[in-house]
Design a protein around this motif. Structure first.
Motif, mmCIF file in Angstrom:
data_model
loop_
_atom_site.group_PDB
_atom_site.id
_atom_site.type_symbol
_atom_site.label_atom_id
_atom_site.label_comp_id
_atom_site.label_asym_id
_atom_site.label_seq_id
_atom_site.Cartn_x
_atom_site.Cartn_y
_atom_site.Cartn_z
ATOM 1 N N ILE A 156 78.436 82.726 -6.159
ATOM 2 C CA ILE A 156 79.164 82.138 -7.273
ATOM 3 C C ILE A 156 79.244 80.618 -7.114
ATOM 4 C CG2 ILE A 156 81.401 82.049 -8.434
ATOM 5 C CD1 ILE A 156 81.813 84.977 -7.476
ATOM 6 N N GLY A 157 78.843 79.909 -8.174
ATOM 7 C CA GLY A 157 78.912 78.456 -8.164
ATOM 8 C C GLY A 157 77.940 77.773 -7.226
ATOM 9 N N GLY A 158 76.902 78.518 -6.787
ATOM 10 C CA GLY A 158 75.890 77.916 -5.929
ATOM 11 C C GLY A 158 76.232 77.875 -4.454
ATOM 12 N N VAL A 159 77.304 78.587 -4.052
ATOM 13 C CA VAL A 159 77.702 78.596 -2.647
ATOM 14 C C VAL A 159 76.746 79.454 -1.830
ATOM 15 C CG1 VAL A 159 79.516 79.248 -1.015
ATOM 16 C CG2 VAL A 159 80.128 78.221 -3.221
ATOM 17 N N LYS A 160 76.322 78.940 -0.680
ATOM 18 C CA LYS A 160 75.513 79.715 0.252
ATOM 19 C C LYS A 160 76.453 80.538 1.133
ATOM 20 C CE LYS A 160 71.309 77.944 -0.511
ATOM 21 N NZ LYS A 160 70.122 78.752 -0.897
ATOM 22 N N TYR A 161 76.248 81.859 1.132
ATOM 23 C CA TYR A 161 77.133 82.726 1.898
ATOM 24 C C TYR A 161 76.621 82.868 3.330
ATOM 25 C CZ TYR A 161 79.303 83.960 -2.569
ATOM 26 O OH TYR A 161 79.972 83.931 -3.778
ATOM 27 N N GLU A 162 77.229 82.105 4.203
ATOM 28 C CA GLU A 162 76.851 82.114 5.610
ATOM 29 C C GLU A 162 77.542 83.270 6.337
ATOM 30 O OE1 GLU A 162 74.611 80.117 6.708
ATOM 31 O OE2 GLU A 162 74.556 78.531 5.181
ATOM 32 N N LYS A 163 77.174 83.470 7.594
ATOM 33 C CA LYS A 163 77.778 84.514 8.412
ATOM 34 C C LYS A 163 79.293 84.354 8.428
ATOM 35 C CE LYS A 163 77.503 86.574 13.048
ATOM 36 N NZ LYS A 163 76.840 86.505 14.368
ATOM 37 N N ARG A 164 79.997 85.481 8.220
ATOM 38 C CA ARG A 164 81.455 85.535 8.248
ATOM 39 C C ARG A 164 82.097 84.684 7.167
ATOM 40 N NH1 ARG A 164 81.470 85.255 14.846
ATOM 41 N NH2 ARG A 164 80.729 87.380 15.180
ATOM 42 N N TYR A 165 81.462 84.670 6.001
ATOM 43 C CA TYR A 165 82.042 83.973 4.853
ATOM 44 C C TYR A 165 82.891 84.900 3.979
ATOM 45 C CZ TYR A 165 80.832 79.034 4.509
ATOM 46 O OH TYR A 165 80.809 77.675 4.675
ATOM 47 N N GLY A 166 82.966 86.169 4.347
ATOM 48 C CA GLY A 166 83.783 87.098 3.585
ATOM 49 C C GLY A 166 84.241 88.239 4.465
ATOM 50 N N PHE A 167 85.342 88.873 4.075
ATOM 51 C CA PHE A 167 85.811 90.069 4.775
ATOM 52 C C PHE A 167 86.065 91.174 3.763
ATOM 53 C CE2 PHE A 167 89.744 87.962 3.550
ATOM 54 C CZ PHE A 167 90.563 89.012 3.152
ATOM 55 N N CYS A 168 85.939 92.406 4.220
ATOM 56 C CA CYS A 168 86.209 93.577 3.387
ATOM 57 C C CYS A 168 87.315 94.407 4.013
ATOM 58 C CB CYS A 168 84.969 94.459 3.238
ATOM 59 S SG CYS A 168 83.528 93.640 2.552
ATOM 60 N N LEU A 169 88.124 95.024 3.177
ATOM 61 C CA LEU A 169 89.099 96.023 3.590
ATOM 62 C C LEU A 169 88.867 97.237 2.709
ATOM 63 C CD1 LEU A 169 92.168 93.683 4.104
ATOM 64 C CD2 LEU A 169 91.082 95.056 5.897
ATOM 65 N N GLU A 170 87.978 98.116 3.181
ATOM 66 C CA GLU A 170 87.536 99.272 2.404
ATOM 67 C C GLU A 170 88.398 100.485 2.779
ATOM 68 O OE1 GLU A 170 83.129 99.523 3.028
ATOM 69 O OE2 GLU A 170 83.594 97.683 4.127
ATOM 70 N N THR A 171 89.281 100.887 1.888
ATOM 71 C CA THR A 171 90.133 102.041 2.146
ATOM 72 C C THR A 171 89.301 103.315 2.022
ATOM 73 O OG1 THR A 171 90.800 102.057 -0.184
ATOM 74 C CG2 THR A 171 92.190 100.844 1.359
#
Length: 394
Positions: free
Chosen positions: A345-360
């Motif tokens: 989104i918006g041209g951001v490069k998603y590097e390692k550990r740029y997001g977290f998930c909490l999958e129930t």
């Protein structure tokens, strides 16, 4: 598929809610009390975005009176965007995703998607039910992951808008055929997304089958509370309401044990910065290269009460995320396999550990682990689970 593209939308909602306070009359020495800010009612807007395999796709925007906006596509049930405020009232993107439908079709590591028929992994793509062995796609290190080659994240769901308890909700339906991706039984699934005035995104999952089968549905949204993914998620502070977790082998399949988190890098019983122990050796965080494990929530085994699973706080923005669920577990994943090759989104490069998930969810590989809570659904039974993602500031 973003909010700035939502021109000319059809908007559906409820009548305007007006809240005011103060006296009806004033005198020369008393100024009238100011009216409280109008709280607009929750609403849903939508627009067409194209088609996939001849089926129309739409983008739905859920908005509440406090300015939270959630975009959801009926392709894959994908949460494509969530705009939430920081401590100064600035609304920014708090998820990872893409700007166009085409990008989701080309490469998507489950950003925002509904996952099934079985979320998480099944060992060696195989399980036995009622004496019959079923073979599934081996699409992850020799194991089955997230429903196979074409799981629920890659199908077009049938959408409708429905009002429940004075809240408009997006209802998505899909029928998974008997034998689809190797699973037995025709499975009728309904998922409802709703957003209330308390900044709670609620997901209700319901399913019925005509043959015994296994079911484990979840949502795979990646979060980054810095806003517009300014940096990685290592400074986020996490609490998980779990005294035990599910250890795994080198291919991320459970060993069958449920181990205590005490004195391990998996102890999030107290607020802990993600980066504090993520690079501790401990078999390289037990083979995942970071957190990619299921935590066993502190709840009675047979309870289906909605309880808190986790809380995350991002210190700089002040944003918080609370997760509530009826499920027995939550998979905490820290974007270990992101590598900067995806432009989001918006041209951001998603590097390692740029997001977290909490999958129930129920635990990984439950069909092959008799000591784990059952994931078997039989004819005449109804599968129903609920998860809430609540956004706030501190």
């Amino acid at each position: 598929m973003k909010n700035h593209m939502l021109s000319g939308l059809v908007v559906l909602g409820m009548s305007l809610l007006m809240i005011s306070c103060g006296s009806d009359t004033t005198d020369s020495t008393t100024e009238p009390e100011p009216a409280e800010t109008e709280l607009k009612p929750p609403a849903i807007a939508f627009k067409p975005t194209g088609n996939v395999k001849g089926k129309g796709t739409q983008l739905y925007t859920l908005t509440n009176g406090r300015g939270i906006k959630v975009d959801i596509s009926n392709y894959g049930g994908i949460v494509t965007s969530i705009l939430a405020p920081d401590k100064d009232g600035n609304f920014e993107e708090v998820t990872l995703g893409f700007d166009t439908l085409r990008q989701y079709l080309e490469t998507n590591p489950f950003f925002g998607a509904l996952v099934g028929r079985y979320g998480n992994r099944i060992a060696k793509g195989q399980f036995t039910l009622d004496g019959q062995t079923y073979n599934l796609a081996k699409n992850n290190m020799g194991n089955h992951l997230h429903g196979g080659e074409e799981g629920f994240d890659k199908v077009v769901w049938s959408p409708t808008i429905k009002e429940v308890n004075d809240l408009p909700g997006l209802v998505l339906k899909y029928t998974s055929a008997d034998g689809e991706e190797g699973y037995p039984g025709k499975l009728d699934i309904t998922v409802m997304y709703s957003l209330n005035q308390d900044n709670e995104l609620k997901i209700d999952y319901t399913a019925k089958t005509d043959k015994p089968t296994v079911v484990n549905l979840t949502n795979h949204t990646y979060f980054n509370l810095t806003g517009n993914a300014k940096r990685d998620i290592l400074d986020h502070v996490v609490t998980i309401k779990a005294n035990r977790y599910v250890p795994v082998d080198e291919t991320l399949i459970p060993t069958g044990e449920l181990e205590r988190v005490n004195d391990t890098p998996f102890d999030f019983t107290q607020p802990t910065r993600i980066g504090d122990r993520i690079d501790a050796d401990h078999q390289q965080i037990e083979y995942g290269g970071g957190y990619d494990h299921c935590w066993v929530l502190n709840r009675p085994r047979d309870s289906d009460e909605l309880t808190m699973a986790a809380k995350v706080r991002e210190p700089n923005s002040g944003r918080t995320l609370e997760v509530y669920t009826t499920e027995p577990g939550v998979q905490f994943y820290t974007g270990n396999f992101l590598d900067g090759s995806l432009t989001g989104i918006g041209g951001v490069k998603y590097e390692k550990r740029y997001g977290f998930c909490l999958e129930t969810e129920h635990f990984p590989d439950s069909p092959n682990q008799p000591s784990f809570p059952s994931v078997v659904l039989k004819p005449g039974e109804t599968y129903h689970t609920t998860t809430i993602y609540k956004f706030g500031v501190e």
